[in-house]
Each structure stands twice: as structure tokens, then as C-alpha cells.
Design an enzyme around this catalytic site. Structure first.
Site, PDB file in Angstrom:
ATOM      1  N   CYS A 106      -8.093  -4.662  -9.926  1.00  0.00           N
ATOM      2  CA  CYS A 106      -7.706  -3.597 -10.700  1.00  0.00           C
ATOM      3  C   CYS A 106      -7.405  -2.535  -9.672  1.00  0.00           C
ATOM      4  O   CYS A 106      -7.956  -2.162  -8.955  1.00  0.00           O
ATOM      5  CB  CYS A 106      -8.928  -3.234 -11.575  1.00  0.00           C
ATOM      6  SG  CYS A 106      -8.468  -1.727 -12.832  1.00  0.00           S
ATOM      7  N   CYS A 162      -5.426   1.172   6.443  1.00  0.00           N
ATOM      8  CA  CYS A 162      -5.632   2.481   6.558  1.00  0.00           C
ATOM      9  C   CYS A 162      -6.654   3.080   5.701  1.00  0.00           C
ATOM     10  O   CYS A 162      -6.964   4.388   5.461  1.00  0.00           O
ATOM     11  CB  CYS A 162      -4.083   3.247   5.747  1.00  0.00           C
ATOM     12  SG  CYS A 162      -3.878   2.965   4.029  1.00  0.00           S
ATOM     13  N   CYS A 198      -7.375  -0.805   1.335  1.00  0.00           N
ATOM     14  CA  CYS A 198      -6.475  -1.327   2.291  1.00  0.00           C
ATOM     15  C   CYS A 198      -7.064  -1.330   3.560  1.00  0.00           C
ATOM     16  O   CYS A 198      -7.754  -0.517   4.023  1.00  0.00           O
ATOM     17  CB  CYS A 198      -5.075  -0.254   2.411  1.00  0.00           C
ATOM     18  SG  CYS A 198      -4.175  -0.800   3.751  1.00  0.00           S
ATOM     19  N   CYS A 238       1.047  -1.201   0.039  1.00  0.00           N
ATOM     20  CA  CYS A 238      -0.240   0.023   0.160  1.00  0.00           C
ATOM     21  C   CYS A 238       1.106   1.332   0.036  1.00  0.00           C
ATOM     22  O   CYS A 238       2.090   1.154   0.707  1.00  0.00           O
ATOM     23  CB  CYS A 238      -0.982  -0.049   1.154  1.00  0.00           C
ATOM     24  SG  CYS A 238      -1.680   1.669   1.592  1.00  0.00           S
ATOM     25  N   CYS A 295       0.297   3.134   3.691  1.00  0.00           N
ATOM     26  CA  CYS A 295       0.820   2.614   4.978  1.00  0.00           C
ATOM     27  C   CYS A 295       1.815   1.855   4.779  1.00  0.00           C
ATOM     28  O   CYS A 295       2.423   1.254   5.957  1.00  0.00           O
ATOM     29  CB  CYS A 295      -0.466   2.437   5.721  1.00  0.00           C
ATOM     30  SG  CYS A 295      -1.000   0.790   5.168  1.00  0.00           S
TER      31      CYS A 295
END
Ligand SMILES: [Zn+2]
Length: 176
Positions: free
Chosen positions: A156, A136, A133, A85, A88
Site C-alpha cells: 500500500c 533514500c 525506499c 520514488c 530520489c
């Protein structure tokens, strides 16, 4: 829905790519019944995230924006490694699950377990599945059922919402 609202919906539909990571808005609770972004482990103010991210990354991650297809250098990234990510830094995808979907956005057939959360997205008169995510709340894109084997899924993912760490490279420390 009135006729005018219907026409407006049709017109807005035509302005965005339908099969890709089209723009979405927050429309309600996710599949865990969690509304909004108040229940994530990593909580930062808009100013704090903006200080850490590029303007485009902020728009995609925290305003559910969409990068222009074909613009991410990660489209061509096929080395062994891990995709994190970009907000984070938690690992989200193993590079072995990446494939070329032909959409112009990095695509994966499976995430690392428990790292993502799903949300129903009813914009544009369609029902789609937005994902973000789980740590976060950073928006990634949408999940479709036209993906690659063995799962048949297509996660995607906006490239700007990812950071790639090649095998053997040091990963950044998790942001808290
Ligand atoms: Zn995150």
C-alpha cells in the site's frame, strides 16, 4: 501498559484507518538492523528535501505521514510504465504489478527487487510492516498479506510518494 495507556492506545487506534497506510512512527531498527535514516545512500537535510518536494510529499516521505485515501491521481494510472520514488527517483514498481485494492491508495503485489527496505511498526498496538525506499529512506506505506496474486502481498503506497513514468517517456535523473 497501564489501563490509561491502554485506553489511549485504543482511542488513537479509532482515529486512523486500520487497513490502509495508517500513520506510523519510527519505532526501532529495520529488518537489516539499521536504525534511523543515517545509512541511506541518498542523504539530504530537511531543508534540502523540503526545497525539492511539496509540503504533503515531505510529510509523507520523511515524517511517515499518510495522504487522504482516494486523492491520488495515480489510483487510476494503469498505463505501461514504472513507478519511481518521488524523492530520489529510483524505480520501485513495474506498472504490471499494480492492482486496484479498493483502499484508495495505489497498491502493488510486488516491488522491483532490492529497492525497498522493511521496518517493524508497533504503533496502535499492532505489529505491521512499514516499508521505505532503500536508497533514500522515503516512507511509502505498509505491506499487508491480503494482496493480489501471484504474491498475495499488498504494498500500500501513498501516491504522493510516487512518480509515474509511462513507457517510452524519459525518466528523471536519479537524485543524489
Ligand atoms: Zn527514494
Amino acid at each position: 501498559m497501564t489501563r490509561e495507556e491502554f485506553l489511549a492506545a485504543v482511542l488513537s487506534l479509532a482515529a486512523f484507518p486500520l487497513e490502509g497506510c495508517a500513520r506510523s512512527t519510527v519505532v526501532g531498527p529495520n529488518e537489516n538492523g539499521v536504525a534511523g535514516s543515517n545509512d541511506f545512500e541518498v542523504k539530504k537535510s530537511e531543508a534540502e528535501w523540503r526545497a525539492l518536494l511539496t509540503p504533503l510529499a515531505y510529510t509523507v516521505l520523511f515524517q511517515e505521514g499518510t495522504e487522504t485515501p482516494g486523492t491520488s491521481p495515480l489510483n487510476d494510472e494503469y498505463r505501461a510504465g514504472t513507478f519511481l520514488c518521488a524523492a530520489c527517483f529510483v524505480p520501485l514498481f513495474d506498472a504490471r504489478a499494480k492492482y486496484d485494492s479498493g483502499t484508495g491508495w495505489p497498491s502493488f503485489w510486488d516491488p522491483i527487487p532490492s529497492r525497498l527496505a522493511l521496518k517493524r511498526d508497533l504503533t496502535f498496538g499492532m505489529e505491521r510492516t512499514e516499508y521505505h525506499c532503500a536508497r533514500c529512506g522515503g516512507h511509502r506505506g505498509h505491506v499487508f498479506d491480503d494482496g493480489a496474486e501471484p504474491t498475495g502481498k499488498r504494498y500500500c503506497n501513498n501516491g504522493v510518494a510516487l512518480r509515474f513514468v509511462a513507457q517510452g517517456e524519459a525518466a528523471p535523473l536519479l537524485r543524489n
